[in-house]
Every structure is written in structure tokens, then in C-alpha cells.
Design a protein around this motif. Structure first.
Motif, PDB file in Angstrom:
ATOM      1  N   ARG A  33       0.852  -1.259  -0.325  1.00  0.00           N
ATOM      2  CA  ARG A  33      -0.142   0.034   0.099  1.00  0.00           C
ATOM      3  C   ARG A  33       0.680   1.140   0.105  1.00  0.00           C
ATOM      4  N   ASN A  34       2.038   1.163   0.621  1.00  0.00           N
ATOM      5  CA  ASN A  34       2.984   2.447   0.651  1.00  0.00           C
ATOM      6  C   ASN A  34       4.098   2.228  -0.191  1.00  0.00           C
ATOM      7  N   PRO A  35       4.182   1.944  -1.320  1.00  0.00           N
ATOM      8  CA  PRO A  35       5.230   1.739  -2.168  1.00  0.00           C
ATOM      9  C   PRO A  35       6.262   2.862  -2.433  1.00  0.00           C
ATOM     10  N   MET A  36       5.706   4.173  -2.167  1.00  0.00           N
ATOM     11  CA  MET A  36       6.534   5.452  -2.297  1.00  0.00           C
ATOM     12  C   MET A  36       7.328   5.614  -0.943  1.00  0.00           C
ATOM     13  N   TYR A  37       6.765   5.222   0.110  1.00  0.00           N
ATOM     14  CA  TYR A  37       7.484   5.386   1.315  1.00  0.00           C
ATOM     15  C   TYR A  37       8.450   4.153   1.325  1.00  0.00           C
ATOM     16  N   VAL A  38       8.195   3.109   1.025  1.00  0.00           N
ATOM     17  CA  VAL A  38       9.040   1.933   0.964  1.00  0.00           C
ATOM     18  C   VAL A  38      10.266   2.311   0.041  1.00  0.00           C
ATOM     19  N   ALA A  39      10.023   2.885  -1.142  1.00  0.00           N
ATOM     20  CA  ALA A  39      10.947   3.365  -1.870  1.00  0.00           C
ATOM     21  C   ALA A  39      11.973   4.405  -1.363  1.00  0.00           C
ATOM     22  N   ILE A  69      23.372   8.450   7.990  1.00  0.00           N
ATOM     23  CA  ILE A  69      22.315   8.306   7.159  1.00  0.00           C
ATOM     24  C   ILE A  69      21.377   7.204   7.619  1.00  0.00           C
ATOM     25  N   ALA A  70      22.090   6.046   8.163  1.00  0.00           N
ATOM     26  CA  ALA A  70      21.025   5.095   8.447  1.00  0.00           C
ATOM     27  C   ALA A  70      20.353   5.619   9.949  1.00  0.00           C
ATOM     28  N   ALA A  71      20.809   6.222  10.709  1.00  0.00           N
ATOM     29  CA  ALA A  71      20.072   6.819  11.740  1.00  0.00           C
ATOM     30  C   ALA A  71      19.138   7.602  11.321  1.00  0.00           C
ATOM     31  N   TYR A  72      19.280   8.631  10.302  1.00  0.00           N
ATOM     32  CA  TYR A  72      18.135   9.254   9.274  1.00  0.00           C
ATOM     33  C   TYR A  72      17.052   8.422   8.904  1.00  0.00           C
ATOM     34  N   ALA A  73      17.486   7.205   8.246  1.00  0.00           N
ATOM     35  CA  ALA A  73      16.520   6.447   7.779  1.00  0.00           C
ATOM     36  C   ALA A  73      15.587   5.977   8.930  1.00  0.00           C
ATOM     37  N   ALA A  74      15.981   5.571  10.003  1.00  0.00           N
ATOM     38  CA  ALA A  74      15.176   5.200  11.105  1.00  0.00           C
ATOM     39  C   ALA A  74      14.160   6.230  11.483  1.00  0.00           C
ATOM     40  N   VAL A  75      14.774   7.675  11.670  1.00  0.00           N
ATOM     41  CA  VAL A  75      13.693   8.827  11.970  1.00  0.00           C
ATOM     42  C   VAL A  75      12.823   8.863  10.811  1.00  0.00           C
ATOM     43  N   ALA A  76      13.195   8.912   9.718  1.00  0.00           N
ATOM     44  CA  ALA A  76      12.244   9.267   8.601  1.00  0.00           C
ATOM     45  C   ALA A  76      11.120   7.975   8.455  1.00  0.00           C
ATOM     46  N   ALA A  77      11.658   6.951   8.689  1.00  0.00           N
ATOM     47  CA  ALA A  77      10.653   5.627   8.964  1.00  0.00           C
ATOM     48  C   ALA A  77       9.318   5.769  10.010  1.00  0.00           C
ATOM     49  N   ALA A  78      10.095   6.344  11.192  1.00  0.00           N
ATOM     50  CA  ALA A  78       9.132   6.708  12.157  1.00  0.00           C
ATOM     51  C   ALA A  78       8.193   7.860  11.629  1.00  0.00           C
ATOM     52  N   ALA A  79       8.674   8.802  10.965  1.00  0.00           N
ATOM     53  CA  ALA A  79       7.825   9.918  10.545  1.00  0.00           C
ATOM     54  C   ALA A  79       6.688   9.369   9.646  1.00  0.00           C
ATOM     55  N   MET A  80       7.315   8.472   8.560  1.00  0.00           N
ATOM     56  CA  MET A  80       6.441   8.001   7.454  1.00  0.00           C
ATOM     57  C   MET A  80       5.124   7.003   8.033  1.00  0.00           C
ATOM     58  N   VAL A  81       5.524   6.181   9.058  1.00  0.00           N
ATOM     59  CA  VAL A  81       4.711   5.416   9.476  1.00  0.00           C
ATOM     60  C   VAL A  81       3.529   6.098  10.295  1.00  0.00           C
ATOM     61  N   THR A  82       4.116   7.018  11.325  1.00  0.00           N
ATOM     62  CA  THR A  82       2.848   7.920  11.877  1.00  0.00           C
ATOM     63  C   THR A  82       2.143   8.672  10.992  1.00  0.00           C
ATOM     64  N   PHE A  83       2.735   9.454   9.880  1.00  0.00           N
ATOM     65  CA  PHE A  83       1.842  10.179   8.999  1.00  0.00           C
ATOM     66  C   PHE A  83       0.839   9.174   8.267  1.00  0.00           C
ATOM     67  N   ALA A  84       1.376   7.977   7.944  1.00  0.00           N
ATOM     68  CA  ALA A  84       0.326   7.089   7.183  1.00  0.00           C
ATOM     69  C   ALA A  84      -0.729   6.695   8.296  1.00  0.00           C
ATOM     70  N   LYS A  85      -0.465   6.081   9.275  1.00  0.00           N
ATOM     71  CA  LYS A  85      -1.253   5.865  10.068  1.00  0.00           C
ATOM     72  C   LYS A  85      -2.424   6.902  10.790  1.00  0.00           C
ATOM     73  N   LEU A  86      -1.720   8.152  11.114  1.00  0.00           N
ATOM     74  CA  LEU A  86      -2.585   9.125  11.777  1.00  0.00           C
ATOM     75  C   LEU A  86      -3.419   9.872  10.474  1.00  0.00           C
ATOM     76  N   TYR A  87      -2.794  10.308   9.648  1.00  0.00           N
ATOM     77  CA  TYR A  87      -3.228  11.100   8.400  1.00  0.00           C
ATOM     78  C   TYR A  87      -4.132  10.259   7.175  1.00  0.00           C
ATOM     79  N   GLU A  88      -3.159   9.661   6.359  1.00  0.00           N
ATOM     80  CA  GLU A  88      -3.424   8.934   5.180  1.00  0.00           C
ATOM     81  C   GLU A  88      -4.356   7.992   5.187  1.00  0.00           C
ATOM     82  N   GLU A  89      -4.424   6.875   6.161  1.00  0.00           N
ATOM     83  CA  GLU A  89      -5.102   5.903   6.294  1.00  0.00           C
ATOM     84  C   GLU A  89      -6.751   6.459   6.573  1.00  0.00           C
ATOM     85  N   PRO A  90      -6.943   7.149   7.565  1.00  0.00           N
ATOM     86  CA  PRO A  90      -8.296   7.612   7.747  1.00  0.00           C
ATOM     87  C   PRO A  90      -8.716   8.688   6.489  1.00  0.00           C
TER      88      PRO A  90
END
Length: 165
Positions: free
Chosen positions: A92-98, A115-136
Motif C-alpha cells: 500500500r505504501n510503495p513510495m514510502y518503502v522506496a 544516514i542509517a540513523a536518519y532512515a530510522a527517524v524518517a521511517a518513524a515519521a512516515m509510519v506515523t503520518f500514514a497511520k494518523l493522516y493517510e489511512e483515515p
């Protein structure tokens, strides 16, 4: 939205969002640009392949938004139709995964912990945005069509066989 507007808007958003998140920020975090790649050849090769493959998926996903959905990934200009074709039949989220794969590929390519640490922060932000905004938002906009899609297609780990919905 007209097809030309959808393509142009998606192109602008591609540069503005993934271009910054997966391009500019890792470049700013890396002290490796202009220097040799990772001293571990397998890391450099794997990272480079991951960046190239993920960039292809990202471009495909953006094209689906413009051509299939007649809109853009930007919340201010959403699609007229729910996008469920192509790579969206696998995740469902190929852009975020990419985007995350591009960032992780660069972490490997340059052997960069920052950059690896940044990826972890970006992943948390993307998951949060997808769950709290996009899915609803998608559930409200597309109703039962989105709910059937959400039940059958994983959000983050792509399925091997495409959903036939």
C-alpha cells in the motif's frame, strides 16, 4: 484533474518531497560525496543496486498516481480515483518503502551511520503520518473500496503475488 496537471503536479511533488527526503538530506548528512564509496565493496554494490531499484519503484508509483489516479501524492491535490494498480497491488505504501530503501541504500553505499540513523527517524515519521493522516483520509474518501484494499494488501512489507481485487 486533467492528465497534464496531474503529471506536472506529481513531478513537482517528486522533486519537493522525495527529492529532499531521499536526496538532499542524505547528501547533507554524508561527508562522502566526492570521496570513495564504502570501503566494503559488497556494501557499495548492494547500496547502489538498492538505490537504483528503489528509484525505479518510486518513479513507477508516481506515474500511477498521475495516470491511474488523475492526481498527485501531495495532500493538497489528491487523486480522483484510488490507486491500486501496478506496484500498489503488492504494497500500500510503495513510495514510502522506496524512499526508505533509497536512504538505506545510501547508508550502505557510503557506510554512513548518520544516514542509517536518519532512515530510522524518517521511517518513524512516515509510519506515523500514514497511520494518523493517510489511512483515515483514504477511508473517508474511498470508503469500502479502500477498506477492501487495506485488508488485502500489506502496508509496508510487499507481498510476492499481486492482489487481484
Amino acid at each position: 484533474m486533467r492528465r497534464f496537471s496531474a503529471i506536472a503536479g506529481s513531478g513537482i511533488f517528486l522533486v519537493a518531497a522525495p527529492g529532499v527526503v531521499a536526496g538532499l538530506v542524505p547528501w547533507l548528512l554524508s561527508d562522502r560525496w566526492g570521496r570513495p564509496w564504502s570501503p566494503l565493496p559488497l556494501f557499495a554494490l548492494t547500496g547502489g543496486m538498492l538505490v537504483i531499484a528503489a528509484a525505479a519503484v518510486l518513479l513507477h508509483a508516481f506515474a500511477r498516481f498521475a495516470l491511474e489516479g488523475l492526481g498527485t501524492p501531495a495532500p493538497v491535490a489528491p487523486t480522483e480515483r484510488l490507486v491500486v494498480g501496478g506496484v500498489y497491488r503488492h504494497v500500500r505504501n510503495p513510495m514510502y518503502v522506496a524512499v526508505l530503501s533509497i536512504i538505506l541504500g545510501q547508508a550502505l553505499l557510503f557506510s554512513s551511520w548518520s544516514i542509517a540513523a536518519y532512515a530510522a527517524v524518517a521511517a518513524a515519521a512516515m509510519v506515523t503520518f500514514a497511520k494518523l493522516y493517510e489511512e483515515p483520509t483514504l477511508a473517508g474518501r474511498y470508503g469500502a473500496e479502500y477498506e477492501a484494499y487495506r485488508r488485502n494488501v500489506p502496508g509496508w512489507l510487499p507481498r510476492i503475488t499481486p492482489w487481484r481485487g
